[in-house]
Scaffold this active site. Structure first.
Site, PDB file in Angstrom:
ATOM      1  N   ASN A 103      -8.515   0.884   7.177  1.00  0.00           N
ATOM      2  CA  ASN A 103      -7.582   0.596   8.264  1.00  0.00           C
ATOM      3  C   ASN A 103      -8.076   1.190   9.581  1.00  0.00           C
ATOM      4  OD1 ASN A 103      -5.304  -0.438   9.521  1.00  0.00           O
ATOM      5  ND2 ASN A 103      -4.052   1.360   9.062  1.00  0.00           N
ATOM      6  N   ASP A 132       0.863  -1.192   0.000  1.00  0.00           N
ATOM      7  CA  ASP A 132       0.000   0.000   0.000  1.00  0.00           C
ATOM      8  C   ASP A 132       0.899   1.243   0.000  1.00  0.00           C
ATOM      9  OD1 ASP A 132      -2.414   1.408   0.225  1.00  0.00           O
ATOM     10  OD2 ASP A 132      -2.387   1.337   2.423  1.00  0.00           O
ATOM     11  N   HIS A 191      -9.591   5.068  -1.337  1.00  0.00           N
ATOM     12  CA  HIS A 191      -8.794   5.076  -0.104  1.00  0.00           C
ATOM     13  C   HIS A 191      -9.594   5.782   0.981  1.00  0.00           C
ATOM     14  CE1 HIS A 191      -4.645   3.782  -1.390  1.00  0.00           C
ATOM     15  NE2 HIS A 191      -5.340   3.746  -2.511  1.00  0.00           N
TER      16      HIS A 191
HETATM   17  P1  13P Z   1      -8.433   4.554   6.525  1.00  0.00           P
HETATM   18  O1  13P Z   1      -7.369   4.305   7.543  1.00  0.00           O
HETATM   19  O2  13P Z   1      -8.971   5.952   6.573  1.00  0.00           O
HETATM   20  O3  13P Z   1      -9.490   3.525   6.535  1.00  0.00           O
HETATM   21  O4  13P Z   1      -7.706   4.468   5.084  1.00  0.00           O
HETATM   22  C1  13P Z   1      -7.009   3.304   4.754  1.00  0.00           C
HETATM   23  C2  13P Z   1      -6.352   3.440   3.435  1.00  0.00           C
HETATM   24  O5  13P Z   1      -6.813   4.144   2.560  1.00  0.00           O
HETATM   25  C3  13P Z   1      -5.122   2.663   3.206  1.00  0.00           C
HETATM   26  O6  13P Z   1      -4.530   2.968   1.988  1.00  0.00           O
END
Ligand code: 13P
Length: 290
Positions: free
Chosen positions: A235, A85, A211
């Site tokens: 995340n 990522d 994202h």
């Molecule tokens: P969040 O932590 O806001 O859910 O975003 C995760 C993300 O886009 C990882 O690339």
């Protein structure tokens, strides 16, 4: 099941009007929770590893080894992609592929377009030789992604014509255009550019990636999927579920000291969070395609 690239899962998601979740790995318990959540929902899943977490989790070979060992240990049968990522350089993308990652994101969105295109093209050329899928970002997604902080003044909505150039000149497999979503908690109401999302999807023909999937109202998630989003990254919501469970346990049991006592409820909370997202994204039961 061996690790796969994202390509088949994203094509099937587009055709079936749902999105595959990318859930970020933070440690062993997150990896266990996400794999078990996806298996319970019979859903394909993307395990995301952001660059800042590579040293934290003991390096790329350790992460790839842990994922493969857990897949075997739990008898996971749903398709799993292991995805870098926000890789910020050609080198880290190649290192991830070498370690066994089946998908990479090259994020050169902080560079001028010509430079973004050039780096993305180089990564894509190498990745495709090995059947590894490639995601790239254009515009700038604001907020905090682990150690990477992009403030709102730097945020930029992706321009459709630039997206077409990036896609045509690089051969990437999916595109993450900045359209108002934010990494980390939202401050105020999110304003996603749905019209532009649909326009970029139509003009590029590629699956789009959202994202900052945490904290968005369910309606916005469904609208993003209707506009051609086939992958949604989450995340923060899983981190909040994990930390809330640990905090609650320790408040109620101030003398506890065995980490399993609070990490098992934390892992269960992450699994529940992942399962709820998979259901919201319409991805439950899609392990075998549509
Ligand atoms: P969040 O932590 O806001 O859910 O975003 C995760 C993300 O886009 C990882 O690339």
């Amino acid at each position: 099941m061996t690790l796969v690239s994202m390509n088949d899962m994203l094509e099937q998601a587009l055709a079936g009007h749902y999105a595959v979740g990318q859930f970020n790995l933070n440690n062993l318990e997150f990896t266990q929770a996400i794999l078990q959540g996806a298996q319970a929902e019979q859903a394909p899943v993307i395990l995301g590893v952001s660059e800042a977490y590579i040293p934290y989790m003991g390096g790329l070979p350790c992460i790839a080894g842990m994922v493969k060992a857990l897949i075997a240990h739990y008898g996971i049968t749903v398709p799993v992609a292991l995805h870098l990522d926000h890789g910020t350089s050609y080198d880290v993308c190649i290192q991830a592929i070498h370690a066994g990652f089946t998908s990479v994101m090259i994020d050169a969105s902080h560079h001028p377009l010509a430079h973004n295109i050039e780096v993305t093209r180089q990564v894509t050329q190498a990745a495709h030789v090995l059947g590894v899928s490639v995601e790239s970002e254009i515009g700038r997604i604001t907020g905090r992604e682990d150690d990477l902080v992009v403030d709102e003044a730097e945020g930029m909505y992706a321009v459709p014509e630039d997206c077409v150039r990036l896609v045509r000149e690089t051969g990437i497999d999916c595109l993450a255009p900045a359209l108002g979503s934010v990494h980390g908690p939202y401050r105020g109401q999110p304003k996603l550019g749905f019209e532009r999302m649909a326009e970029i999807r139509a003009m590029t023909g590629l699956p789009l990636v959202l994202h900052g999937g945490s904290g968005l109202p369910d309606g916005e998630i469904r609208q993003a999927i209707a506009c051609g989003t086939a992958k949604i990254n989450v995340n923060t919501d899983n981190q909040i579920a994990c930390t809330t469970a640990i905090r609650t346990f320790l408040n109620e049991h101030p003398t506890a000291y065995d980490p399993r006592n609070y990490l098992i409820p934390a892992r269960e909370a992450i699994t529940a969070s992942v399962r709820a997202k998979i259901q919201l994204f319409g991805c439950a039961g899609k392990a075998g395609g549509n």
